[in-house]
Design a protein around this motif. Structure first.
Motif, short mmCIF file in Angstrom:
data_model
loop_
_atom_site.label_atom_id
_atom_site.label_comp_id
_atom_site.label_asym_id
_atom_site.label_seq_id
_atom_site.Cartn_x
_atom_site.Cartn_y
_atom_site.Cartn_z
N VAL A 1 -11.04 6.44 -3.04
CA VAL A 1 -12.46 6.62 -2.81
C VAL A 1 -13.08 7.13 -4.42
N ILE A 2 -14.11 6.09 -4.77
CA ILE A 2 -15.19 6.10 -6.47
C ILE A 2 -16.00 5.40 -6.40
N GLY A 3 -17.57 6.35 -6.41
CA GLY A 3 -18.90 6.27 -5.97
C GLY A 3 -19.37 5.87 -4.66
N GLY A 4 -18.34 6.39 -3.65
CA GLY A 4 -18.55 6.43 -2.20
C GLY A 4 -17.68 4.90 -1.31
N SER A 5 -17.80 4.32 -3.18
CA SER A 5 -16.87 2.64 -2.20
C SER A 5 -14.76 3.32 -2.03
N VAL A 6 -14.48 2.78 -0.81
CA VAL A 6 -13.07 2.74 -0.55
C VAL A 6 -12.45 1.90 -0.86
N TYR A 7 -12.00 1.70 -2.40
CA TYR A 7 -10.44 1.16 -2.34
C TYR A 7 -9.52 0.35 -1.70
N GLN A 8 -8.56 -0.34 -1.51
CA GLN A 8 -7.05 -0.20 -1.17
C GLN A 8 -6.74 -1.28 -1.86
N ILE A 9 -4.90 -0.99 -2.83
CA ILE A 9 -4.73 -2.18 -3.47
C ILE A 9 -2.98 -2.17 -2.35
N ASN A 10 -3.10 -3.35 -2.39
CA ASN A 10 -1.63 -3.69 -1.53
C ASN A 10 -1.06 -4.32 -2.45
N CYS A 11 0.13 -4.09 -1.76
CA CYS A 11 1.41 -4.99 -2.86
C CYS A 11 2.17 -5.37 -2.40
N SER A 12 2.90 -6.01 -1.27
CA SER A 12 3.83 -6.59 -0.54
C SER A 12 4.41 -8.04 -1.16
N PHE A 13 5.69 -8.22 -0.57
CA PHE A 13 7.31 -8.78 -0.56
C PHE A 13 7.82 -9.09 0.45
N LYS A 14 8.28 -10.59 0.30
CA LYS A 14 9.71 -10.58 1.05
C LYS A 14 10.50 -9.39 1.43
N MET A 15 11.02 -8.68 2.46
CA MET A 15 12.26 -7.69 2.50
C MET A 15 13.02 -8.20 1.15
#
Length: 173
Positions: free
Chosen positions: A138-152
């Motif tokens: 959370v920064i400046g009242g905003s929520v950020y989501q970082i997503n890293c995904s890959f095939k198993m």
């Protein structure tokens, strides 16, 4: 006899050197491109051959993916609290994740000096078995989501690259 010991010592040192010089992935991954978003206040580096994709949702800020499309890195500005990640304890988060996925780990972390929460789980179902590593802050009242995904089945290939991208991620405001 002294020469024999010196010879054995030399062989041992050579073998030890060969064993310890394993692949250091952080040094071998070339993150030559930089993405900077001044409005949202973050920057990260990524490999030259990865492509940026147009955001396909209103919450997605940026998405990059590997040339084969089997690994993805995205940043989203979210309005919800998925899995109760920001307000619940580990047991509650784990139970919420396990309704649809397979919980792996949940922990508190930081991005620079900014507190963050990291959740890793394995997906099941129509899109196959992927590993999804998510970091919320959370920064400046905003929520950020970082997503890293890959095939198993491509974990050895993509996990080190995504970890390097994540290590380069910096909050600039």
């Amino acid at each position: 006899m002294k020469q024999l010991y010196l010879g054995l010592l030399a062989v041992i040192l050579i073998l030890c050197s060969a064993c310890s010089s394993g692949d250091n992935t952080s040094n071998s991954i070339n993150l030559s491109q930089t993405y900077k978003n001044e409005a949202e206040g973050f920057v990260f580096k990524y490999p030259n051959e990865w492509q940026t994709k147009e955001p396909n949702t209103m919450i997605e800020v940026i998405k990059i993916q590997s040339p084969d499309g089997n690994a993805k890195f995205s940043v989203m500005k979210i309005l919800t609290n998925p899995f109760g990640i920001l307000t619940e304890n580990q047991e509650s988060v784990e139970a919420a994740v396990n309704k649809m996925h397979k919980f792996i780990t949940f922990r508190e972390t930081t991005i620079g000096e900014i507190p963050a929460k990291e959740l890793i789980y394995q997906t099941n179902g129509l899109k196959g078995d992927d590993i999804s590593k998510n970091v919320w802050y959370v920064i400046g009242g905003s929520v950020y989501q970082i997503n890293c995904s890959f095939k198993m089945n491509q974990r050895e290939t993509y996990e080190p690259i995504l970890n390097s991208i994540m290590e380069s991620y910096a909050i600039t405001r």
